[in-house]
Design a protein around this motif. Structure first.
Motif, mmCIF file in Angstrom:
data_model
loop_
_atom_site.group_PDB
_atom_site.id
_atom_site.type_symbol
_atom_site.label_atom_id
_atom_site.label_comp_id
_atom_site.label_asym_id
_atom_site.label_seq_id
_atom_site.Cartn_x
_atom_site.Cartn_y
_atom_site.Cartn_z
ATOM 1 N N ALA A 53 0.835 -1.203 0.000
ATOM 2 C CA ALA A 53 0.000 0.000 0.000
ATOM 3 C C ALA A 53 0.871 1.254 0.000
ATOM 4 N N PHE A 54 1.907 1.271 0.806
ATOM 5 C CA PHE A 54 2.767 2.451 0.828
ATOM 6 C C PHE A 54 3.647 2.533 -0.415
ATOM 7 N N ALA A 55 3.978 1.398 -1.022
ATOM 8 C CA ALA A 55 4.710 1.441 -2.292
ATOM 9 C C ALA A 55 3.845 2.073 -3.384
ATOM 10 N N MET A 56 2.566 1.725 -3.411
ATOM 11 C CA MET A 56 1.666 2.336 -4.397
ATOM 12 C C MET A 56 1.462 3.818 -4.106
ATOM 13 N N ALA A 57 1.413 4.189 -2.829
ATOM 14 C CA ALA A 57 1.293 5.604 -2.471
ATOM 15 C C ALA A 57 2.541 6.367 -2.932
ATOM 16 N N ALA A 58 3.705 5.774 -2.767
ATOM 17 C CA ALA A 58 4.941 6.413 -3.231
ATOM 18 C C ALA A 58 4.945 6.540 -4.755
ATOM 19 N N PHE A 59 4.467 5.509 -5.444
ATOM 20 C CA PHE A 59 4.380 5.560 -6.905
ATOM 21 C C PHE A 59 3.429 6.677 -7.344
ATOM 22 N N ALA A 60 2.299 6.801 -6.659
ATOM 23 C CA ALA A 60 1.347 7.871 -6.982
ATOM 24 C C ALA A 60 1.972 9.241 -6.726
ATOM 25 N N ARG A 61 2.788 9.359 -5.695
ATOM 26 C CA ARG A 61 3.458 10.634 -5.422
ATOM 27 C C ARG A 61 4.468 10.950 -6.517
ATOM 28 N N ILE A 62 5.159 9.939 -7.022
ATOM 29 C CA ILE A 62 6.097 10.148 -8.132
ATOM 30 C C ILE A 62 5.349 10.640 -9.362
ATOM 31 N N VAL A 121 9.673 9.380 3.010
ATOM 32 C CA VAL A 121 8.977 8.730 4.125
ATOM 33 C C VAL A 121 8.156 7.545 3.616
ATOM 34 N N GLN A 122 7.415 7.742 2.520
ATOM 35 C CA GLN A 122 6.593 6.655 1.985
ATOM 36 C C GLN A 122 7.450 5.505 1.470
ATOM 37 N N VAL A 123 8.579 5.804 0.870
ATOM 38 C CA VAL A 123 9.465 4.739 0.391
ATOM 39 C C VAL A 123 10.011 3.941 1.575
ATOM 40 N N ILE A 124 10.389 4.622 2.640
ATOM 41 C CA ILE A 124 10.881 3.924 3.835
ATOM 42 C C ILE A 124 9.773 3.081 4.459
ATOM 43 N N LEU A 125 8.559 3.658 4.568
ATOM 44 C CA LEU A 125 7.432 2.905 5.127
ATOM 45 C C LEU A 125 7.100 1.681 4.282
ATOM 46 N N ALA A 126 7.353 1.736 2.990
ATOM 47 C CA ALA A 126 7.115 0.582 2.117
ATOM 48 C C ALA A 126 8.280 -0.397 2.173
ATOM 49 N N ALA A 127 9.501 0.119 2.170
ATOM 50 C CA ALA A 127 10.678 -0.745 2.050
ATOM 51 C C ALA A 127 10.905 -1.624 3.275
ATOM 52 N N LEU A 128 10.706 -1.102 4.480
ATOM 53 C CA LEU A 128 11.002 -1.889 5.680
ATOM 54 C C LEU A 128 10.137 -3.143 5.787
ATOM 55 N N PRO A 129 8.812 -3.053 5.675
ATOM 56 C CA PRO A 129 8.035 -4.293 5.761
ATOM 57 C C PRO A 129 8.237 -5.213 4.560
ATOM 58 N N LEU A 130 8.427 -4.638 3.365
ATOM 59 C CA LEU A 130 8.648 -5.492 2.189
ATOM 60 C C LEU A 130 9.985 -6.214 2.278
ATOM 61 N N ALA A 131 11.005 -5.543 2.790
ATOM 62 C CA ALA A 131 12.298 -6.195 2.966
ATOM 63 C C ALA A 131 12.196 -7.342 3.963
ATOM 64 N N TYR A 132 11.414 -7.141 5.013
ATOM 65 C CA TYR A 132 11.209 -8.219 5.987
ATOM 66 C C TYR A 132 10.478 -9.396 5.344
ATOM 67 N N VAL A 133 9.402 -9.114 4.631
ATOM 68 C CA VAL A 133 8.592 -10.179 4.036
ATOM 69 C C VAL A 133 9.405 -10.985 3.022
ATOM 70 N N PHE A 134 10.225 -10.297 2.232
ATOM 71 C CA PHE A 134 10.983 -10.986 1.196
ATOM 72 C C PHE A 134 12.337 -11.485 1.669
ATOM 73 N N GLY A 135 12.601 -11.422 2.986
ATOM 74 C CA GLY A 135 13.756 -12.070 3.578
ATOM 75 C C GLY A 135 15.079 -11.345 3.450
ATOM 76 N N PHE A 136 15.087 -10.045 3.266
ATOM 77 C CA PHE A 136 16.337 -9.325 3.136
ATOM 78 C C PHE A 136 17.068 -9.177 4.466
#
Length: 129
Positions: free
Chosen positions: A83-92, A111-126
Motif C-alpha cells: 500500500a505504501f509502495a503504491m502511495a509512493a508511486f502515486a506521489r512520483i 517517508v513513503q518509500v521507507i514505510l514501504a521498504a522496511l516491511p517489504l524487505a522483511y517479508v521478502f527475507g532481506f
C-alpha cells in the motif's frame, strides 16, 4: 490480549514502520487542522469537506498500521508495504505530472518509500541471516 513485539531485527523494523503509520494516522485523524497546516493545505471558505477527507485518510493509516501490529503475520506486512509502495508511486506520478516538485513532496516521498521498504524487505527475507 498481549502486545507482541518481534524478536527478529527485520520484523522489528517492519513493526516500527507500522507503528509510525499508526502514530501518523492518529495525528491526521484527530488533528486535521494541524495536519493541513503541516502539509500546506487550506480548506476553502465555508467548506469543511477537507477535514472529513483528511480524517478519513488518517483512519486508513491507522487501520493499515494496526493490522500488522495486531496480527503479526507476514501477509499483513506485505499488504502494508504494498500500500505504501503504491502511495509512493502515486506521489512520483504527481511530482512528474502536477508540477508538484517541492521539498515537502520529496520529503514525503522518502517517508513513503521507507514505510514501504522496511516491511517489504522483511517479508521478502532481506534481513534474515
Amino acid at each position: 490480549m498481549e502486545l507482541y513485539f518481534p524478536e527478529e531485527f527485520g520484523e522489528q523494523l517492519a513493526f516500527c514502520s507500522a507503528a509510525f503509520a499508526v502514530l501518523a494516522g492518529l495525528v491526521i485523524m484527530f488533528a486535521p487542522g494541524y495536519s493541513m497546516r503541516l502539509f500546506g493545505l487550506q480548506p476553502r471558505e465555508g467548506r469543511r469537506d477537507g477535514y472529513a477527507e483528511l480524517r478519513s485518510t488518517g483512519g486508513m493509516y491507522l487501520a493499515l498500521g494496526l493490522a500488522p501490529i495486531m496480527l503479526a503475520q507476514p501477509n499483513t506486512y506485505l499488504v502494508f508495504g504494498a500500500a505504501f509502495a503504491m502511495a509512493a508511486f502515486a506521489r512520483i506520478i504527481s511530482l512528474l505530472s502536477d508540477k508538484g516538485s517541492t521539498i515537502l513532496n520529496y520529503l514525503l516521498l522518502v517517508v513513503q518509500v521507507i514505510l514501504a521498504a522496511l516491511p517489504l524487505a522483511y517479508v521478502f527475507g532481506f534481513f534474515s541471516a
